[in-house]
Motif scaffolding. Structure first.
Motif, PDB file in Angstrom:
ATOM      1  N   TYR A 116      -7.776  -5.328   2.366  1.00 29.38           N
ATOM      2  CA  TYR A 116      -7.582  -6.548   3.147  1.00 29.38           C
ATOM      3  C   TYR A 116      -7.518  -7.769   2.233  1.00 29.38           C
ATOM      4  O   TYR A 116      -8.323  -7.906   1.311  1.00 29.38           O
ATOM      5  CB  TYR A 116      -8.725  -6.751   4.131  1.00 29.38           C
ATOM      6  CG  TYR A 116      -8.839  -5.686   5.193  1.00 29.38           C
ATOM      7  CD1 TYR A 116      -9.615  -4.558   4.978  1.00 29.38           C
ATOM      8  CD2 TYR A 116      -8.174  -5.821   6.410  1.00 29.38           C
ATOM      9  CE1 TYR A 116      -9.728  -3.571   5.946  1.00 29.38           C
ATOM     10  CE2 TYR A 116      -8.277  -4.844   7.384  1.00 29.38           C
ATOM     11  CZ  TYR A 116      -9.054  -3.733   7.150  1.00 29.38           C
ATOM     12  OH  TYR A 116      -9.161  -2.766   8.112  1.00 29.38           O
ATOM     13  N   CYS A 117      -6.608  -8.657   2.545  1.00 33.00           N
ATOM     14  CA  CYS A 117      -6.528  -9.962   1.912  1.00 33.00           C
ATOM     15  C   CYS A 117      -7.297 -10.948   2.787  1.00 33.00           C
ATOM     16  O   CYS A 117      -7.261 -10.853   4.022  1.00 33.00           O
ATOM     17  CB  CYS A 117      -5.054 -10.351   1.812  1.00 33.00           C
ATOM     18  SG  CYS A 117      -4.716 -12.025   1.272  1.00 33.00           S
ATOM     19  N   ALA A 118      -8.009 -11.899   2.160  1.00 32.83           N
ATOM     20  CA  ALA A 118      -8.797 -12.859   2.919  1.00 32.83           C
ATOM     21  C   ALA A 118      -8.771 -14.216   2.235  1.00 32.83           C
ATOM     22  O   ALA A 118      -8.581 -14.304   1.017  1.00 32.83           O
ATOM     23  CB  ALA A 118     -10.232 -12.373   3.056  1.00 32.83           C
ATOM     24  N   PHE A 170     -10.619  -7.272  -0.246  1.00 28.13           N
ATOM     25  CA  PHE A 170     -11.713  -6.392   0.143  1.00 28.13           C
ATOM     26  C   PHE A 170     -11.124  -5.036   0.507  1.00 28.13           C
ATOM     27  O   PHE A 170      -9.914  -4.915   0.731  1.00 28.13           O
ATOM     28  CB  PHE A 170     -12.461  -6.965   1.357  1.00 28.13           C
ATOM     29  CG  PHE A 170     -13.287  -8.175   1.034  1.00 28.13           C
ATOM     30  CD1 PHE A 170     -12.701  -9.408   0.827  1.00 28.13           C
ATOM     31  CD2 PHE A 170     -14.665  -8.080   0.920  1.00 28.13           C
ATOM     32  CE1 PHE A 170     -13.463 -10.531   0.515  1.00 28.13           C
ATOM     33  CE2 PHE A 170     -15.442  -9.186   0.619  1.00 28.13           C
ATOM     34  CZ  PHE A 170     -14.834 -10.409   0.416  1.00 28.13           C
ATOM     35  N   ARG A 171     -11.967  -4.023   0.566  1.00 30.62           N
ATOM     36  CA  ARG A 171     -11.491  -2.704   0.978  1.00 30.62           C
ATOM     37  C   ARG A 171     -12.526  -2.024   1.847  1.00 30.62           C
ATOM     38  O   ARG A 171     -13.734  -2.275   1.716  1.00 30.62           O
ATOM     39  CB  ARG A 171     -11.159  -1.837  -0.230  1.00 30.62           C
ATOM     40  CG  ARG A 171     -12.323  -1.520  -1.145  1.00 30.62           C
ATOM     41  CD  ARG A 171     -11.815  -0.802  -2.400  1.00 30.62           C
ATOM     42  NE  ARG A 171     -12.877  -0.475  -3.322  1.00 30.62           N
ATOM     43  CZ  ARG A 171     -12.680   0.019  -4.542  1.00 30.62           C
ATOM     44  NH1 ARG A 171     -11.431   0.247  -4.983  1.00 30.62           N
ATOM     45  NH2 ARG A 171     -13.714   0.300  -5.326  1.00 30.62           N
ATOM     46  N   GLN A 172     -12.025  -1.172   2.719  1.00 28.44           N
ATOM     47  CA  GLN A 172     -12.901  -0.465   3.639  1.00 28.44           C
ATOM     48  C   GLN A 172     -12.460   0.982   3.754  1.00 28.44           C
ATOM     49  O   GLN A 172     -11.345   1.261   4.209  1.00 28.44           O
ATOM     50  CB  GLN A 172     -12.894  -1.136   5.012  1.00 28.44           C
ATOM     51  CG  GLN A 172     -13.919  -0.585   5.967  1.00 28.44           C
ATOM     52  CD  GLN A 172     -14.094  -1.467   7.187  1.00 28.44           C
ATOM     53  OE1 GLN A 172     -13.245  -2.297   7.519  1.00 28.44           O
ATOM     54  NE2 GLN A 172     -15.216  -1.312   7.874  1.00 28.44           N
ATOM     55  N   GLY A 181       0.822  -1.202   0.000  1.00 26.85           N
ATOM     56  CA  GLY A 181       0.000   0.000   0.000  1.00 26.85           C
ATOM     57  C   GLY A 181       0.855   1.250   0.000  1.00 26.85           C
ATOM     58  O   GLY A 181       2.070   1.200   0.150  1.00 26.85           O
ATOM     59  N   GLY A 182       0.195   2.392  -0.180  1.00 26.32           N
ATOM     60  CA  GLY A 182       0.913   3.658  -0.173  1.00 26.32           C
ATOM     61  C   GLY A 182       0.083   4.780  -0.731  1.00 26.32           C
ATOM     62  O   GLY A 182      -1.135   4.651  -0.902  1.00 26.32           O
ATOM     63  N   GLY A 239      -4.502  -5.659   6.891  1.00 28.88           N
ATOM     64  CA  GLY A 239      -4.859  -4.548   6.023  1.00 28.88           C
ATOM     65  C   GLY A 239      -3.678  -3.672   5.659  1.00 28.88           C
ATOM     66  O   GLY A 239      -2.699  -3.579   6.402  1.00 28.88           O
ATOM     67  N   THR A 240      -3.774  -3.017   4.507  1.00 32.15           N
ATOM     68  CA  THR A 240      -2.753  -2.082   4.060  1.00 32.15           C
ATOM     69  C   THR A 240      -3.457  -0.870   3.447  1.00 32.15           C
ATOM     70  O   THR A 240      -4.423  -1.013   2.692  1.00 32.15           O
ATOM     71  CB  THR A 240      -1.794  -2.743   3.048  1.00 32.15           C
ATOM     72  OG1 THR A 240      -0.738  -1.829   2.726  1.00 32.15           O
ATOM     73  CG2 THR A 240      -2.494  -3.177   1.771  1.00 32.15           C
ATOM     74  N   GLN A 241      -2.978   0.318   3.793  1.00 25.22           N
ATOM     75  CA  GLN A 241      -3.639   1.552   3.383  1.00 25.22           C
ATOM     76  C   GLN A 241      -3.261   1.925   1.952  1.00 25.22           C
ATOM     77  O   GLN A 241      -2.070   1.949   1.606  1.00 25.22           O
ATOM     78  CB  GLN A 241      -3.264   2.691   4.319  1.00 25.22           C
ATOM     79  CG  GLN A 241      -3.831   4.050   3.933  1.00 25.22           C
ATOM     80  CD  GLN A 241      -5.333   4.134   4.132  1.00 25.22           C
ATOM     81  OE1 GLN A 241      -5.844   3.745   5.181  1.00 25.22           O
ATOM     82  NE2 GLN A 241      -6.042   4.653   3.135  1.00 25.22           N
TER      83      GLN A 241
END
Length: 124
Positions: free
Chosen positions: A95-97, A37-39, A9-10, A117-119
């Motif tokens: 997020y990886c799931a 997924f993303r939030q 992420g970045g 999670g990674t932003q």
């Protein structure tokens, strides 16, 4: 038991690209379907993409089709999300799931294991 760790992420400008990676532990990695997924702040966790154990069948939310590509390497226990033509609305924690429930690949409640999670932040 599967443990997942995301990276990649970045901060990127609109139109740019990022590649997210997720490394999994566990000897049965190849039997799991994997998803991203993303939030976003104040919103629910939404489906982005998923891939079957064989790496052939893939699924995407409409908003990322043609821009994002999910792939996996069972020999390396990794799954990746290549994100191109990024937009500010793609900003979120990703997020990886992992799951063995193949009938609910677009539903967050169908996944057994999650990474931390990674932003991803896309500036306009």
């Amino acid at each position: 038991q599967v443990q997942l760790v995301e990276s990649g992420g970045g901060l990127v400008q609109a139109g740019g690209s990022l590649r997210l990676s997720c490394v999994a532990s566990g000897r049965t990695f190849s039997s799991y379907a994997l998803g991203w997924f993303r939030q976003a702040p104040g919103k629910e966790r939404d489906f982005v993409a998923a891939i079957h154990w064989n790496g052939i069948s893939t699924y995407y939310v409409d908003s990322v089709k043609g821009r994002f590509t999910i792939s996996r390497d069972n020999a390396k226990n990794t799954v990746a999300l290549q994100m191109n033509s990024l937009k500010p609305e793609d900003t979120a924690v990703y997020y990886c799931a992992a799951t063995t429930i193949y009938t609910r690949l677009t539903d967050a409640s169908g996944y057994n294991y999650w990474g931390q999670g990674t932003q991803v932040t896309v500036s306009s």
